[in-house]
Design a protein around this motif. Structure first.
Motif, mmCIF file in Angstrom:
data_model
loop_
_atom_site.group_PDB
_atom_site.id
_atom_site.type_symbol
_atom_site.label_atom_id
_atom_site.label_comp_id
_atom_site.label_asym_id
_atom_site.label_seq_id
_atom_site.Cartn_x
_atom_site.Cartn_y
_atom_site.Cartn_z
ATOM 1 N N ASN A 66 0.870 -1.437 0.085
ATOM 2 C CA ASN A 66 -0.215 -0.125 -0.044
ATOM 3 C C ASN A 66 0.714 1.234 0.025
ATOM 4 O O ASN A 66 0.099 2.398 0.330
ATOM 5 N N ASP A 67 1.933 1.197 -0.490
ATOM 6 C CA ASP A 67 3.163 2.195 -0.449
ATOM 7 C C ASP A 67 3.064 3.096 1.102
ATOM 8 O O ASP A 67 2.830 4.222 0.812
ATOM 9 N N GLY A 68 2.978 2.261 2.097
ATOM 10 C CA GLY A 68 2.798 2.689 3.346
ATOM 11 C C GLY A 68 3.831 3.558 3.973
ATOM 12 O O GLY A 68 3.958 4.858 4.090
ATOM 13 N N CYS A 69 5.132 2.855 4.177
ATOM 14 C CA CYS A 69 6.239 3.259 4.784
ATOM 15 C C CYS A 69 7.406 2.650 4.037
ATOM 16 O O CYS A 69 7.348 1.787 3.077
ATOM 17 N N LEU A 70 8.684 3.046 4.180
ATOM 18 C CA LEU A 70 9.860 2.768 3.591
ATOM 19 C C LEU A 70 10.423 1.576 4.155
ATOM 20 O O LEU A 70 10.486 1.466 5.372
ATOM 21 N N VAL A 71 10.358 0.521 3.339
ATOM 22 C CA VAL A 71 11.064 -0.796 3.995
ATOM 23 C C VAL A 71 12.608 -1.278 3.491
ATOM 24 O O VAL A 71 13.051 -1.881 3.771
ATOM 25 N N ALA A 72 12.978 -0.524 2.355
ATOM 26 C CA ALA A 72 14.402 -0.544 1.674
ATOM 27 C C ALA A 72 15.002 0.685 1.112
ATOM 28 O O ALA A 72 14.165 1.530 0.581
ATOM 29 N N ALA A 73 16.114 0.768 1.380
ATOM 30 C CA ALA A 73 16.872 1.947 0.806
ATOM 31 C C ALA A 73 18.286 1.577 0.275
ATOM 32 O O ALA A 73 18.988 0.985 1.256
ATOM 33 N N ASN A 74 18.680 1.854 -0.903
ATOM 34 C CA ASN A 74 20.230 1.686 -1.072
ATOM 35 C C ASN A 74 21.090 2.657 -0.336
ATOM 36 O O ASN A 74 20.601 3.716 0.110
ATOM 37 N N ALA A 75 22.270 2.331 -0.377
ATOM 38 C CA ALA A 75 23.245 3.190 0.613
ATOM 39 C C ALA A 75 23.266 4.716 0.055
ATOM 40 O O ALA A 75 23.177 5.411 0.995
#
Length: 429
Positions: A33-42
């Motif tokens: 649901n595009d709720g929160c952020l679960v992954a991000a690159n460096a």
DNA sequence: TCTGGGGTCCTAGGACCC
DNA sequence: TCTGGGGTCCTAGGACCC
């Protein structure tokens, strides 16, 4: 000796595999649901403390900093994960697939003498064959392998591989002293606070803490961590995946649900999904639970959450029966006048489906225990496996088009590796 | 507008048994 | 003075993991 191989920012890395244009750019992945952020690159993590923040709060920051955001694409991540684990397995004599992006490996009997170099071989192979960056940590215990992995990721000089096996104790301790105690496997937020109050702030401090005291003040779980930091293995590789003891299907709704009929459909759908998972591991359950909740983040809105569970007379894996029991649970907790945001169905008291107890006094076997019903479920599963999830389902789950809560996935990438229609296309000039 | 979805293990305490 | 000793099962809650 254990090795832990772990994908770097795995979901974000999966998104970049078929998108070379993303190289060097900030890439993030949102939850359902595009709720929160679960992954991000460096590159994206360098923007600050963004992990698990609600996406809508990050929108402005992301626009200003040219961040590419994806909705989660679990079909893609799951497929690339499977390929990665299969490849990793070829480099070891034993393997434990620990999570979607982590494998523990055992090199026993391979006659390796330079583990640091072998780690680089693994790392290069995964990059070359799958385009995924991984880090490798090696140590005498799982906890040390985890710590080495973390250090390999954070200290650029190690180039993604760190083997404690090749280091003198003094050097190991120096590295452990640079690792915050919160980064030790098995130490979460609560224990970090309590350990810090005792003056234990680094992995080395924890290694040198008296195990007895740790057991008394915390628990045997943390005592084992202390022993593992000292090189005494307390955990083996788990070579076979144990059956799940409980199976949960749970989703937040993209739109609030206010009507019982809509909620019935959602609960039926979750029950069907949980039952399917359970049949895949060949189990039956004796307990069904259902929970519903309003949105706790909505200020001023009337709040209500509740759950109910029911026991089955006969263990079952039958979708029809489980939906029926789930709907009874829902009926008992439903209250009008609220806007519900979330529901879950949990199957528990799970046992082997091999042993089926029939009722001595029933005139016929209970329908969910009936061999014909079991065969029907097997056909249902085969159809859905071949034609896609939900192709064949119970009417209670609703008919497409009537569904009131479609998952929001505004920025989902193609399922490059699992759908013929979504294969990547290369243009030749 | 808008905040994820799955799991495991351990402990303490209560109720019960002989 | 002094109130046993040994056990099981279940549940709730708290900690952790990805």
């Amino acid at each position: 000796m254990f090795a832990l191989v772990d994908g770097n920012a795995f979901y974000a890395a999966c998104e970049a595999v078929f998108r070379p244009d993303l190289k060097g750019r900030r890439v993030c992945v949102g939850s359902n649901n595009d709720g929160c952020l679960v992954a991000a690159n460096a590159e994206a993590k360098a923007l600050g403390n963004i992990m698990y923040q609600p996406l809508f709060q990050l929108e402005k920051l992301f626009q200003q900093n040219d961040v590419v955001v994806f909705s989660s694409n679990y079909e893609l991540y799951g497929d690339l994960s499977q390929r990665m684990h299969t490849l990793l397995g070829t480099f070891a004599t034993a393997q434990e697939v620990y999570s979607i992006d982590e494998s523990f490996l055992d090199f026993t009997g391979m006659g390796l003498f330079d583990l640091q170099a072998y780690g680089q071989v693994i790392r290069r192979a995964v990059m070359k064959q799958l385009g995924l960056p991984v880090a490798v940590g090696i140590g005498a215990t799982k906890t040390l392998a985890k710590a080495a992995n973390r250090l390999a990721k954070t200290i650029p000089g190690w180039n993604g591989v760190l083997s404690f096996a090749d280091l003198p104790t003094g050097e190991q301790d120096r590295l452990l002293a640079s690792l915050p105690v919160s980064d030790v496997w098995g130490v979460g937020r609560r224990w970090t606070e309590q350990l810090q109050a005792l003056g234990v702030t680094t992995a080395l401090d924890l290694k040198q803490a008296p195990a007895q005291l740790i057991r008394r003040r915390f628990s045997v779980v943390l005592e084992r961590t202390v022993r593992e930091l000292n090189g005494i293995p307390c955990q083996d590789l788990e070579l076979v995946t144990p059956d799940k003891q409980q199976i949960v299907s749970s989703r937040s709704f993209s739109q609030p649900v206010a009507y019982l009929e809509d909620m019935r459909q959602a609960v039926s759908r979750y029950a069907a999904r949980a039952a399917e998972k359970m049949r895949r591991q060949g189990s039956t359950c004796r307990q069904v639970s259902v929970g519903i909740a309003t949105n706790p983040f909505k200020p001023g809105a009337p709040q209500y959450h509740n759950w109910a569970s029911t026991r089955l007379i006969h263990p079952s894996d039958h979708t029809g029966l489980l939906i029926n029991r789930a709907k009874h649970c829902l009926q008992s907790i439903w209250r009008e006048g609220f806007e519900y945001k979330k529901a879950y169905v949990m199957l528990s008291d799970i046992g082997s489906g091999q042993v089926r107890q029939f009722d001595l006094f029933a005139r016929e076997a209970h329908y969910s225990n009936n061999p014909k019903a079991t065969a029907l479920m097997a056909v249902l599963d085969r159809i859905n496996q071949r034609m896609g999830r939900g192709s064949c389902r119970m009417a209670a789950e609703g008919i497409d088009g009537q569904m009131q809560w479609p998952m929001i996935r505004r920025m989902q990438s193609p399922r490059y590796t699992t759908q013929w229609g979504e294969l990547p296309v290369a243009y030749i000039k």
